[in-house]
Design an enzyme around this catalytic site. Structure first.
Site, PDB file in Angstrom:
ATOM      1  N   ASP A 238      70.773  69.636  29.707  1.00 43.52           N
ATOM      2  CA  ASP A 238      70.012  68.377  30.167  1.00 43.52           C
ATOM      3  C   ASP A 238      70.856  67.063  29.954  1.00 43.52           C
ATOM      4  O   ASP A 238      71.775  66.981  28.889  1.00 43.52           O
ATOM      5  CB  ASP A 238      68.786  68.356  29.332  1.00 43.52           C
ATOM      6  CG  ASP A 238      67.956  67.062  29.706  1.00 43.52           C
ATOM      7  OD1 ASP A 238      67.576  66.782  30.993  1.00 43.52           O
ATOM      8  OD2 ASP A 238      67.742  66.001  28.972  1.00 43.52           O
ATOM      9  N   HIS A 242      74.976  61.888  29.637  1.00 43.16           N
ATOM     10  CA  HIS A 242      74.346  60.623  28.773  1.00 43.16           C
ATOM     11  C   HIS A 242      75.046  61.031  27.403  1.00 43.16           C
ATOM     12  O   HIS A 242      74.417  60.106  26.454  1.00 43.16           O
ATOM     13  CB  HIS A 242      73.123  60.488  28.956  1.00 43.16           C
ATOM     14  CG  HIS A 242      72.703  60.193  30.347  1.00 43.16           C
ATOM     15  ND1 HIS A 242      72.697  58.798  30.666  1.00 43.16           N
ATOM     16  CD2 HIS A 242      72.148  60.703  31.277  1.00 43.16           C
ATOM     17  CE1 HIS A 242      72.535  58.713  32.155  1.00 43.16           C
ATOM     18  NE2 HIS A 242      71.942  59.801  32.355  1.00 43.16           N
ATOM     19  N   GLU A 274      73.259  69.233  34.171  1.00 40.93           N
ATOM     20  CA  GLU A 274      72.712  68.403  34.864  1.00 40.93           C
ATOM     21  C   GLU A 274      73.620  66.954  34.623  1.00 40.93           C
ATOM     22  O   GLU A 274      73.674  66.304  33.747  1.00 40.93           O
ATOM     23  CB  GLU A 274      71.396  68.094  34.181  1.00 40.93           C
ATOM     24  CG  GLU A 274      70.666  66.565  35.003  1.00 40.93           C
ATOM     25  CD  GLU A 274      69.507  66.065  34.572  1.00 40.93           C
ATOM     26  OE1 GLU A 274      68.478  65.738  34.910  1.00 40.93           O
ATOM     27  OE2 GLU A 274      69.279  66.097  33.160  1.00 40.93           O
TER      28      GLU A 274
END
Ligand code: CA
Length: 536
Positions: A238, A242, A274
């Site tokens: 995920d 980031h 992702e």
């Protein structure tokens, strides 16, 4: 006398069987079908898979508390397998205070809403019995604010006297997060009862992990061991872009570290990440040498797949894009496996994007299922389920199993809006209709499972057959070449294959909207509106 009755009965049975044979009835759906191209399955046991993405919460409930559970996934494995999927991605299953569970408070347990570790072990075993690989979300960008690491770190910071600096030998967890004495730029929140701040770039209750910390990395390696030992086949990473904002090289290093660690434990380990960004950024992430990134360029309302269906992008451009993906991704990682999809749990459903037009949803599926790599299908997409607006809960509503039988039906997320109605029948009804969207998905997945070249082949455009809304490509894998011809238009198309790379090939299978035939006579391929043909 007894003998005579038996032979008479046998004759009737034989006659009926013969008649059924002439009518080419589908044994399951009893619909009259004209399709006579079913081939033997040729499923290769590698990391190219057909994945089904499941939000466990809204999938299938086995203990009647209204919340889907792991036993529910186990219960529906035959449905999933029968559709033609041989991989499953479970959205987070670890304990979490939220319904979506993307904020983990214990990395080595199952959320009690979903069941027990024994349930998970049984699910893994049942998947493997069916040659289905099971991957789970591994959310390492942040934890829940309720994770004991964060709680202990905050308690420690509260106990520091004015100006005293934290010491990780006293509390290792202060290194696990991004704590700061001043409110840094970015999204920092105060640690209550102290002068310290922490980073929570998604949400105050999702403190960001400091993936530079060696101690944290060791902890995450142990977590990976825990799941690999239980038989989990891979991770969906995920929020990979980031880990550290705007630092592809650092994020690639994190992905590479974890992937290398896991493949050392299990050479068949798979990772898909992702990186919700444009093509040029996704391309850079393939520099991590990890196998797969979701192909966001192809997905959602503005992506290649939906645009091609709408006619905003030509069939030829679709073929060109497949070639471009291959060129870009393989340059960074020759062992890449593209991960195309229509939508996921964060997106408006494709049925909404295409106004629930059945022929368009079928075309979108057909395009997706002829792409290279491992396609991902979000649960309910195969029956044309709808979402509503942009609210996340409305994109994650209960799987529509049946209109008449409540068994296994979930209640859905608490904040979901009521009355989101699917324009299409339930899975149960669609299974009995040979020309339903669901059965189109089944045929499309079957084509992938018959022709390994579709997922793995090197793509070349057949220039002579590309014009407007018709286009063709060949794919070559291990000395075997297939042709794929697209007619994305509203009209029938007749294509002369003579003199092209497809000359001499025979029809191997096809996808049409409602049972129409594709024919090949004297080198002319006649394709009804919105159809796809595989030749070999
Ligand atoms: Ca339940």
């Amino acid at each position: 006398m007894r003998k005579k009755i038996i032979s008479a009965a046998l004759a009737v049975v034989l006659l009926l069987a013969l008649l059924a044979g002439c009518r080419q009835e589908d044994p399951v759906t009893k619909n009259k079908i004209k399709y006579a191209y079913e081939q033997d399955l040729n499923v290769i046991d590698d990391n190219y898979r057909n994945y089904y993405e499941i939000f466990v919460y809204s999938f299938y409930d086995t203990d009647e508390d209204g919340i889907g559970d792991l036993n529910g996934v186990t219960e529906k494995l035959d449905y999933i397998k029968d559709m033609g999927f041989n991989g499953i991605w479970l959205m987070p299953v670890m304990p979490s205070p939220t319904y979506h569970k993307y904020d983990v408070k214990d990395y080595c347990a199952i959320d009690p809403e979903y069941g027990t570790m024994e349930d998970m072990e049984r699910l893994i075993e049942e998947c493997h019995k069916r040659d289905i690989r099971l991957i789970i979300d591994f959310v390492i960008n942040h934890t829940s604010s309720q994770h004991p690491w964060f709680q202990e770190a905050c308690a420690y910071l509260r106990g520091l006297s004015d100006g005293e600096q934290p010491d990780s030998s006293e509390c290792p967890y202060v290194d696990y997060y991004h704590f700061s004495e001043k409110k840094e730029s970015g999204t920092y929140y105060p640690v209550s009862g102290s002068d310290w701040y922490y980073e929570g770039s998604f949400w105050s209750e999702m403190p960001d992990l400091n993936l530079k910390s060696d101690a944290l990395r060791e902890e995450l390696e142990e977590t990976a061991d825990f799941w690999l030992e239980r038989g989990i086949d891979g991770f969906r990473m995920d929020a990979a872009m980031h880990f550290e904002e705007n630092s592809t090289s650092f994020n690639n290093d994190v992905l590479n570290w974890l992937y290398t660690y896991c493949t050392d434990q299990n050479p068949d380990f798979y990772m898909v990440s992702e990186v919700w960004a444009g093509l040029s950024i996704v391309e850079e992430y393939y520099g991590s040498k990890t196998p797969s990134f979701f192909n966001f360029d192809g997905a959602s309302a503005e992506g290649l797949l939906v645009k091609t269906v709408r006619g905003q992008s030509s069939a030829e451009n679709f073929v060109d894009q497949m070639i471009q993906y291959e060129e870009l991704f393989s340059a960074e990682n020759p062992d890449y496996i593209d991960a195309p999809f229509l939508t996921n749990h964060d997106m408006v459903r494709v049925a909404n994007n295409l106004m629930s037009k059945e022929e368009d949803l079928k075309m979108a599926c057909g395009l997706l299922m002829t792409m290279n790599g491992s396609p991902f299908v979000y649960y309910g997409e195969e029956i044309g389920m709808s979402s509503k607006g942009t609210k996340d809960e409305n994109k994650r509503i209960p799987m529509f199993w049946s209109d008449t039988d409540e068994t296994g039906m979930t209640d859905g997320p608490q904040d979901m809006d009521p009355g989101i109605v699917s324009e299409f029948p339930s899975a149960e009804e669609q299974l009995t209709d040979g020309y339903s969207l669901l059965n189109y998905y089944k045929r499309a997945l079957r084509l992938r499972n018959e022709n390994p070249e579709i997922a793995r082949g090197t793509v070349t455009k057949v220039e002579a057959l590309c014009e407007g809304e018709t286009a063709a490509a060949v794919k070559t894998w291990q000395d075997s070449t297939i042709g794929i011809v697209y007619n994305t238009s509203e009209e029938e198309a007749a294509l002369n294959l003579e003199g092209t790379e497809l000359s001499g090939m025979k029809i191997r299978g096809y996808l049409t909207l409602d049972g129409e035939e594709i024919t090949l006579d004297d080198g002319t391929l006649t394709m009804p509106a919105k159809s796809i043909c595989i030749l070999k």
